[in-house]
Write a protein that holds these residues in place. Structure first.
Motif, short mmCIF file in Angstrom:
data_model
loop_
_atom_site.label_atom_id
_atom_site.label_comp_id
_atom_site.label_asym_id
_atom_site.label_seq_id
_atom_site.Cartn_x
_atom_site.Cartn_y
_atom_site.Cartn_z
N SER A 6 0.83 -1.20 0.00
CA SER A 6 0.00 0.00 0.00
C SER A 6 0.87 1.26 0.00
O SER A 6 0.52 2.26 -0.61
N ALA A 7 2.04 1.23 0.66
CA ALA A 7 2.95 2.37 0.64
C ALA A 7 3.49 2.59 -0.77
O ALA A 7 3.59 3.73 -1.23
N GLU A 9 2.00 1.68 -3.55
CA GLU A 9 0.88 2.15 -4.37
C GLU A 9 0.64 3.64 -4.14
O GLU A 9 0.35 4.38 -5.09
N ARG A 10 0.74 4.09 -2.88
CA ARG A 10 0.57 5.52 -2.59
C ARG A 10 1.68 6.32 -3.28
O ARG A 10 1.42 7.39 -3.83
N GLY A 13 1.05 6.83 -6.89
CA GLY A 13 -0.04 7.77 -7.17
C GLY A 13 0.36 9.23 -7.03
O GLY A 13 -0.41 10.12 -7.38
#
Length: 113
Positions: A6-7, A9-10, A13
């Motif tokens: 998730s880190a 993916e952030r 983005g």
């Protein structure tokens, strides 16, 4: 593992400049690594890998016929602001032959035959 994904993916983005700045906050990751990363992950057309061992020399020779340093390379690329990495890639793909400063002759083989 899910926390790491998730880190990442952030980070993916974020805008390229912010992603590069965030990467350099990690110990051991410098401006060169961050630039090379966002060039590939974000397709950053203006992010130049400052600190590369040969890049500034090649850009300087291609655009002026003389070697330069990182600051000189950035000055030379200024007219293409917004597309500086694209210009660097085009120089690399152009087929321009760069000066070599290594030995001119092959080492002699002194072994007995």
């Amino acid at each position: 593992m899910a926390e790491r994904a998730s880190a990442l993916e952030r980070l993916a983005g974020l805008p390229a400049g912010v992603a590069a700045e965030t990467l350099t906050a990690v110990p051991g990751i410098g401006v060169w690594t961050a630039a090379e990363t966002v060039q590939r992950t974000h397709g950053a057309p203006d992010t130049v890998a400052v600190g590369d061992y040969h890049l500034a020399h090649h850009v300087g020779e291609a655009l002026t016929g003389r070697r330069t340093d990182d600051a000189g390379m950035l000055r030379l690329l200024e007219p293409w602001a917004g597309h500086r990495q694209r210009v660097v890639r085009l120089i690399g793909l152009s087929g321009v032959r760069f000066s070599r400063f290594g030995p001119r002759l092959a080492p002699a083989d002194h072994r007995r035959r």
